[in-house]
Design an enzyme around this catalytic site. Structure first.
Site, short mmCIF file in Angstrom:
data_model
loop_
_atom_site.label_atom_id
_atom_site.label_comp_id
_atom_site.label_asym_id
_atom_site.label_seq_id
_atom_site.Cartn_x
_atom_site.Cartn_y
_atom_site.Cartn_z
N CYS A 195 0.84 -1.20 0.00
CA CYS A 195 0.00 0.00 0.00
C CYS A 195 0.88 1.25 0.00
O CYS A 195 1.55 1.52 -0.97
CB CYS A 195 -0.97 -0.05 1.18
SG CYS A 195 -2.32 1.11 1.00
N HIS A 235 -3.50 -5.72 1.12
CA HIS A 235 -2.82 -5.95 2.40
C HIS A 235 -2.76 -7.43 2.76
O HIS A 235 -3.71 -7.93 3.38
CB HIS A 235 -3.56 -5.20 3.50
CG HIS A 235 -3.40 -3.71 3.43
ND1 HIS A 235 -2.36 -3.04 4.03
CD2 HIS A 235 -4.13 -2.78 2.80
CE1 HIS A 235 -2.46 -1.74 3.78
NE2 HIS A 235 -3.54 -1.55 3.03
N GLU A 249 -1.09 -8.78 5.15
CA GLU A 249 -1.06 -8.94 6.61
C GLU A 249 -2.45 -8.91 7.22
O GLU A 249 -2.67 -9.44 8.30
CB GLU A 249 -0.14 -7.88 7.23
CG GLU A 249 -0.72 -6.47 7.35
CD GLU A 249 -0.77 -5.68 6.04
OE1 GLU A 249 -0.45 -6.26 4.98
OE2 GLU A 249 -1.15 -4.49 6.08
#
Ligand SMILES: Nc1ncnc2c1ncn2[C@@H]1O[C@H](COP(=O)(O)OP(=O)(O)OP(=O)(O)O)[C@@H](O)[C@H]1O
Ligand SMILES: [Mg+2]
Lengths: 321, 231
Positions: free
Chosen positions: B88, B204, B206
């Site tokens: 990002c 993302h 994560e």
């Protein structure tokens, strides 16, 4: 030494030691009215040369890029060789000379702000006033060059005016010439003496070439007197002036600009139906501690490419204010 | 293996990354505030630049961070062939640094988009997509400037050199305009550098590293990254 140019008041000689330098020799000749009126005054060349040296050094000290290198013989300056831009840049604080004749106004009227005017440097045409539009279309100079010269002329005006003010000398107007050095830098060239500027004392008595134009006294004595006064001023006490530059960053054409599209839609909701397109960009105002120089403009391009704009998707324009 | 998780002023995904990495065997993630400069990266075997709003996204997303001194260390590691991921805002920083080509422009909608999306992983093997080539995965996105743009020439080399591992697609795995959340060229969600050791992606991983978060598809990307730090 090879003579490059023989003018009405100076001779330009090739410096035998460097192709990038010239020796400018100040003669004793004074001319006015396109050379119609002409006379020699012993010592005028030397004093104009001395004063030019003094003022070029002063302006260099304030950050202005000039062609001055060092003093040579008593009436000679060693300078960077420059390709002179064929435009004379005039800066006026008080109405005098051709400005009064052109607009039918009285000599001595203070202008609300310094005025920059451009003239074509061409004796045969009698150095006519010219608009920026005509200069660009005739290919005499680029818009960027004119903005640059205007900005530097205003800096010169500020620094000379402030220096003279300390000795109650009034800077009425002056004419500058600029040239491009071998390196491609635009520098202040030619001379800075009472031959190219009007200086008055507090009673509006001329201390410059008007003495000759109007046959009002001893030219060399006046030049000497005004130079002696100037030298009593304290350059260090002239406050530095800041210069503002605007950097406008826009999305390259051909790349969509969603924030602009949203703004356009909102405008049409407000009833502004004729808006065809809106593109949103950014404006940076950069305030510099020094006068504008070619070097600073080069640094600005680097600032732009390194940080202020993204060259992949954006283009930038630099505007001198 | 020491994994430096960078934090610039305004980065806000560093804890999510640290937690996700801590689930992976052999990973020793450490938080490195950017002010530590080059010294902060001296033991690093790999780098993650997390998402957030570094320097408040002033100027352009990622632009100010991209000229911090620590980025010289990122460049050095990337040159050494160590794995680097920018997620990002991290992707925006890597492209502003010029480590990845192109630029991330405003979303075509001019809105911040925050949602789950599907990605088609390319068939071609990359360091970051082992065991997931050709698959369909689900990850969240959250960005205002994710609209990937590059010149035609650059796009040609990205394609010819198989450097587009992730593209937005629909639930059926079809890569089409309707599945493009931000207007990016060819639905690009992530690209790698020529050497193949630097990945930038808008989604993302994560935030999709455990089933309880709604998906664990992202964990594989991070696992691949950790494995690459050992090479
Ligand atoms: N650094 C420089 N390098 C080359 N030429 C210069 C430089 N500085 C000034 N000049 C030029 O040298 C000449 C100086 O001579 P002078 O001022 O006597 O000319 P002039 O008769 O006024 O004619 P002009 O209208 O050309 O100025 C001018 O043409 C001026 O433009
Ligand atoms: Mg002249």
């Amino acid at each position: 030494m090879d003579l490059i140019h023989e003018g009405k008041a100076k001779r330009v000689l090739q410096d035998p030691d460097s192709p990038e330098r010239v020796i400018i020799e100040f003669t004793d000749t004074v001319t006015a009215g396109d050379g119609d009126k002409k006379e020699d005054f012993t010592g005028k060349g030397t004093i104009a040369c001395e004063m030019s040296k003094y003022l070029f050094k002063y302006l260099e000290g304030k950050g202005i890029d000039t062609h001055f290198v060092k003093k040579a013989e008593e009436n000679q300056l060693l300078c960077k060789k420059a390709e002179i831009i064929p435009i004379e840049v005039v800066c006026r604080n008080i109405a005098a000379g051709s400005f009064c004749r052109r607009y039918g106004i009285e000599k001595g009227i203070e202008l609300t702000q310094p005025l920059i005017e451009f003239f074509v440097k061409d004796d045969k045409l009698h150095d006519p006033l010219i608009t920026t539009g005509a200069i660009i279309r005739l290919g005499l100079a680029e818009r960027e060059d004119l903005d640059f010269m205007r900005s530097v002329a205003l800096s010169v005006n500020y620094y000379l005016e402030e220096l003279f003010k300390q000795r109650n000398l009034i800077l009425v107007d002056f004419k500058l010439e600029f040239g491009r050095t071998e390196k491609g830098h635009i520098v202040l060239a030619d001379e800075i003496s009472p031959d190219i500027m009007r200086i008055w004392d507090s009673k509006a008595t001329s201390l410059d070439k008007d003495i000759f134009r109007e046959d009002k006294g001893d030219l060399v004595a006046t030049y000497t007197q005004v130079f002696e006064e100037m030298k009593k001023a304290k350059p260090d006490e002239v406050e530095p002036r800041t210069e503002s530059i605007q950097v406008v960053v826009e999305t390259k054409s051909g790349i969509k600009n969603p924030p602009g599209e949203v703004a356009k839609k909102a405008l049409s909701r407000l009833g502004f139906a004729d808006v065809e397109e809106v593109r949103m960009g950014k404006v940076f105002k950069i305030v510099l501690r020094k006068p504008i120089t070619s070097e600073i403009l080069a640094q600005l391009s680097i600032m732009n490419v390194k940080l202020l704009s993204n060259p992949i998707s954006e283009k930038h324009k630099v505007r001198l204010e | 293996m020491v994994i430096a998780v960078l934090r610039f002023p305004g980065t806000n995904n560093e804890n999510d990354i640290l937690r996700a990495l801590s689930l992976i065997d052999g990973a020793n993630p450490i938080l490195v505030p950017s002010r530590k400069g080059l010294a902060g990266l001296k033991d690093a075997d790999g780098i993650v630049i997390p998402g957030g709003f570094s320097y408040g996204d002033y100027l352009r997303a990622g632009a100010v961070a991209s000229v911090e001194s620590i980025t010289e260390g990122v460049r050095d590691l990337a040159e050494d062939g160590k794995p680097v991921i920018g997620i990002c805002n991290g992707f925006q920083i890597l492209s502003e640094m010029g480590l990845l080509p192109g630029a991330l422009l405003s979303n075509e909608s001019a809105r911040f988009v925050c949602k789950w999306i599907y990605l088609r992983v390319s068939d071609n093997a990359t360091m970051f997509t082992e065991r997931m080539e050709g698959s369909l995965i689900r990850l969240p996105i959250a960005h205002a400037e994710g609209n990937y743009y590059c010149s035609d020439d650059e796009f040609d080399s990205l394609k010819d050199e198989f450097r587009i591992p992730f593209r937005y697609c629909n639930e059926a795995g079809e890569v089409d305009d309707s599945a493009n959340p931000n207007g990016s060229i060819d639905n690009i969600a992530g690209i790698i550098n020529q050497k193949g050791n630097v990945l930038g992606l808008m989604p993302h991983p994560e935030r999709a590293s455990r089933a309880v978060l709604g998906s664990s598809d992202g964990l594989v990307i991070l696992e691949n990254f950790v494995r690459a730090t050992k090479c």
